[in-house]
Write a protein that holds these residues in place. Structure first.
Motif, PDB file in Angstrom:
ATOM      1  N   VAL A 136      23.512   0.121   1.582  1.00 54.21           N
ATOM      2  CA  VAL A 136      22.811  -0.672   0.578  1.00 54.21           C
ATOM      3  C   VAL A 136      21.438  -1.033   1.126  1.00 54.21           C
ATOM      4  CG1 VAL A 136      22.842  -2.810  -0.766  1.00 54.21           C
ATOM      5  CG2 VAL A 136      24.978  -1.639  -0.237  1.00 54.21           C
ATOM      6  N   GLU A 137      20.405  -0.893   0.285  1.00 54.26           N
ATOM      7  CA  GLU A 137      19.034  -1.209   0.699  1.00 54.26           C
ATOM      8  C   GLU A 137      18.445  -2.273  -0.219  1.00 54.26           C
ATOM      9  OE1 GLU A 137      16.436   2.321   1.053  1.00 54.26           O
ATOM     10  OE2 GLU A 137      18.277   3.471   0.740  1.00 54.26           O
ATOM     11  N   VAL A 138      17.771  -3.234   0.366  1.00 58.78           N
ATOM     12  CA  VAL A 138      16.916  -4.159  -0.374  1.00 58.78           C
ATOM     13  C   VAL A 138      15.508  -3.861   0.124  1.00 58.78           C
ATOM     14  CG1 VAL A 138      16.295  -6.557  -0.807  1.00 58.78           C
ATOM     15  CG2 VAL A 138      18.711  -5.906  -0.559  1.00 58.78           C
ATOM     16  N   GLN A 139      14.631  -3.457  -0.804  1.00 54.90           N
ATOM     17  CA  GLN A 139      13.278  -3.065  -0.411  1.00 54.90           C
ATOM     18  C   GLN A 139      12.246  -3.851  -1.205  1.00 54.90           C
ATOM     19  OE1 GLN A 139      13.047   1.243  -0.803  1.00 54.90           O
ATOM     20  NE2 GLN A 139      13.914   1.408   1.230  1.00 54.90           N
ATOM     21  N   LYS A 140      11.105  -4.054  -0.558  1.00 49.19           N
ATOM     22  CA  LYS A 140       9.954  -4.664  -1.221  1.00 49.19           C
ATOM     23  C   LYS A 140       8.761  -3.760  -0.979  1.00 49.19           C
ATOM     24  CE  LYS A 140      11.445  -9.435  -1.089  1.00 49.19           C
ATOM     25  NZ  LYS A 140      11.124 -10.809  -0.687  1.00 49.19           N
ATOM     26  N   GLY A 141       7.813  -3.818  -1.893  1.00 45.92           N
ATOM     27  CA  GLY A 141       6.645  -2.981  -1.712  1.00 45.92           C
ATOM     28  C   GLY A 141       5.597  -3.232  -2.768  1.00 45.92           C
ATOM     29  N   THR A 142       4.779  -2.215  -2.978  1.00 46.39           N
ATOM     30  CA  THR A 142       3.675  -2.291  -3.932  1.00 46.39           C
ATOM     31  C   THR A 142       3.664  -1.046  -4.798  1.00 46.39           C
ATOM     32  OG1 THR A 142       2.150  -1.262  -2.370  1.00 46.39           O
ATOM     33  CG2 THR A 142       2.247  -3.671  -2.369  1.00 46.39           C
ATOM     34  N   TYR A 143       3.002  -1.177  -5.953  1.00 42.68           N
ATOM     35  CA  TYR A 143       2.803  -0.013  -6.806  1.00 42.68           C
ATOM     36  C   TYR A 143       1.405  -0.058  -7.389  1.00 42.68           C
ATOM     37  CZ  TYR A 143       3.478  -2.979 -10.932  1.00 42.68           C
ATOM     38  OH  TYR A 143       3.339  -3.934 -11.897  1.00 42.68           O
ATOM     39  N   SER A 144       0.889   1.117  -7.707  1.00 39.61           N
ATOM     40  CA  SER A 144      -0.412   1.234  -8.360  1.00 39.61           C
ATOM     41  C   SER A 144      -0.243   2.101  -9.592  1.00 39.61           C
ATOM     42  CB  SER A 144      -1.432   1.878  -7.418  1.00 39.61           C
ATOM     43  OG  SER A 144      -2.590   2.248  -8.143  1.00 39.61           O
ATOM     44  N   THR A 145      -0.454   1.501 -10.750  1.00 39.85           N
ATOM     45  CA  THR A 145      -0.356   2.247 -12.004  1.00 39.85           C
ATOM     46  C   THR A 145      -1.456   3.297 -12.078  1.00 39.85           C
ATOM     47  OG1 THR A 145       0.508   0.267 -13.056  1.00 39.85           O
ATOM     48  CG2 THR A 145      -0.273   2.009 -14.511  1.00 39.85           C
ATOM     49  N   GLU A 146      -2.647   2.968 -11.603  1.00 39.66           N
ATOM     50  CA  GLU A 146      -3.775   3.899 -11.668  1.00 39.66           C
ATOM     51  C   GLU A 146      -3.551   5.110 -10.751  1.00 39.66           C
ATOM     52  OE1 GLU A 146      -4.345   0.513 -10.748  1.00 39.66           O
ATOM     53  OE2 GLU A 146      -4.480   0.026 -12.887  1.00 39.66           O
ATOM     54  N   GLN A 147      -3.158   4.847  -9.522  1.00 35.62           N
ATOM     55  CA  GLN A 147      -2.950   5.934  -8.560  1.00 35.62           C
ATOM     56  C   GLN A 147      -1.564   6.553  -8.670  1.00 35.62           C
ATOM     57  OE1 GLN A 147      -3.744   3.979  -4.836  1.00 35.62           O
ATOM     58  NE2 GLN A 147      -5.955   4.297  -5.012  1.00 35.62           N
ATOM     59  N   LYS A 148      -0.675   5.906  -9.428  1.00 35.83           N
ATOM     60  CA  LYS A 148       0.712   6.361  -9.576  1.00 35.83           C
ATOM     61  C   LYS A 148       1.391   6.540  -8.219  1.00 35.83           C
ATOM     62  CE  LYS A 148       0.379   8.488 -14.154  1.00 35.83           C
ATOM     63  NZ  LYS A 148      -0.746   7.785 -14.628  1.00 35.83           N
ATOM     64  N   VAL A 149       1.346   5.465  -7.428  1.00 38.78           N
ATOM     65  CA  VAL A 149       1.946   5.445  -6.089  1.00 38.78           C
ATOM     66  C   VAL A 149       2.818   4.201  -5.960  1.00 38.78           C
ATOM     67  CG1 VAL A 149       1.489   5.254  -3.609  1.00 38.78           C
ATOM     68  CG2 VAL A 149       0.025   6.686  -5.033  1.00 38.78           C
ATOM     69  N   ILE A 150       4.003   4.375  -5.383  1.00 37.26           N
ATOM     70  CA  ILE A 150       4.906   3.263  -5.094  1.00 37.26           C
ATOM     71  C   ILE A 150       5.273   3.358  -3.619  1.00 37.26           C
ATOM     72  CG2 ILE A 150       7.125   2.168  -5.604  1.00 37.26           C
ATOM     73  CD1 ILE A 150       6.955   3.841  -8.310  1.00 37.26           C
ATOM     74  N   GLN A 151       5.051   2.276  -2.880  1.00 40.05           N
ATOM     75  CA  GLN A 151       5.385   2.242  -1.454  1.00 40.05           C
ATOM     76  C   GLN A 151       6.404   1.134  -1.226  1.00 40.05           C
ATOM     77  OE1 GLN A 151       2.010   2.278   1.170  1.00 40.05           O
ATOM     78  NE2 GLN A 151       0.898   3.708  -0.133  1.00 40.05           N
ATOM     79  N   LEU A 152       7.512   1.487  -0.561  1.00 44.05           N
ATOM     80  CA  LEU A 152       8.606   0.556  -0.339  1.00 44.05           C
ATOM     81  C   LEU A 152       8.960   0.464   1.144  1.00 44.05           C
ATOM     82  CD1 LEU A 152      10.921   1.808  -3.223  1.00 44.05           C
ATOM     83  CD2 LEU A 152       9.477  -0.230  -3.244  1.00 44.05           C
ATOM     84  N   GLN A 153       9.329  -0.732   1.568  1.00 42.77           N
ATOM     85  CA  GLN A 153       9.736  -0.994   2.947  1.00 42.77           C
ATOM     86  C   GLN A 153      11.033  -1.795   2.894  1.00 42.77           C
ATOM     87  OE1 GLN A 153       8.469  -0.429   6.232  1.00 42.77           O
ATOM     88  NE2 GLN A 153      10.404  -1.399   6.775  1.00 42.77           N
ATOM     89  N   SER A 154      12.038  -1.368   3.650  1.00 44.05           N
ATOM     90  CA  SER A 154      13.314  -2.080   3.633  1.00 44.05           C
ATOM     91  C   SER A 154      13.162  -3.490   4.200  1.00 44.05           C
ATOM     92  CB  SER A 154      14.389  -1.307   4.398  1.00 44.05           C
ATOM     93  OG  SER A 154      14.011  -1.107   5.743  1.00 44.05           O
ATOM     94  N   GLU A 155      13.744  -4.447   3.495  1.00 43.34           N
ATOM     95  CA  GLU A 155      13.851  -5.820   3.952  1.00 43.34           C
ATOM     96  C   GLU A 155      15.218  -6.001   4.609  1.00 43.34           C
ATOM     97  OE1 GLU A 155      11.750  -8.788   3.316  1.00 43.34           O
ATOM     98  OE2 GLU A 155      10.308  -7.154   3.242  1.00 43.34           O
TER      99      GLU A 155
END
Length: 153
Positions: free
Chosen positions: A88-107
């Motif tokens: 099981v993973e709980v992740q937090k991160g950021t997204y950019s609608t313009e660049q269409k990029v999602i970056q996630l890091q496990s918490e």
């Protein structure tokens, strides 16, 4: 279902619970000493989909994931993922609608005896969804683990 298409093969590990497969709907009741009793409706969907990840050549099922993605208006995102392996993973991160990029890091990585950290990055590249997954274990620092390019069906 297409008459020419065979039903998915049920993995031997799931066969004993195959009676659960399908969509179930009904009503229930709940309560607890600190809350008022209540009634509710529910729909559960149990599936066995070998077409999540499978071995090229043999078609043997590998693993599947399910979860929830919670994007927030400020460009942050929270993701909860449960894998068929029990991880099981709980992740937090950021997204950019313009660049269409999602970056996630496990918490938090739970129910894992060896895996300590997971990073995921999703990108749209010319209509193709590309992703990279990096993983760290008890004995190996963060290293590339998975990389794929997927076309929308």
């Amino acid at each position: 279902m297409d008459a020419n298409k065979e039903p998915p093969v049920v993995h031997p590990a799931v066969a004993a619970l195959s009676f659960l497969l399908g969509t179930w709907r009904g009503q229930g009741e709940g309560g607890y000493p600190t809350i008022n009793s209540f009634s509710y409706a529910e729909e559960l969907h149990f599936s066995h989909s070998p077409n999540k990840t499978w071995k090229l050549g043999s078609g043997e099922p590998m693993h599947a994931e399910s979860g929830y993605w919670r994007p927030k208006l400020d460009g942050t995102i929270e993701v909860v993922i449960a894998q068929s392996t029990g991880l099981v993973e709980v992740q937090k991160g950021t997204y950019s609608t313009e660049q269409k990029v999602i970056q996630l890091q496990s918490e938090m990585v739970g129910n894992a005896s060896k895996v300590k950290e997971i990073r995921r990055c999703f990108r749209m590249v010319d209509g193709t969804l590309c992703y990279d997954v990096e993983m760290a274990t008890n004995t190996i620092t963060l290293q590339p683990h998975l990389k794929a390019a997927l076309k929308k069906l």
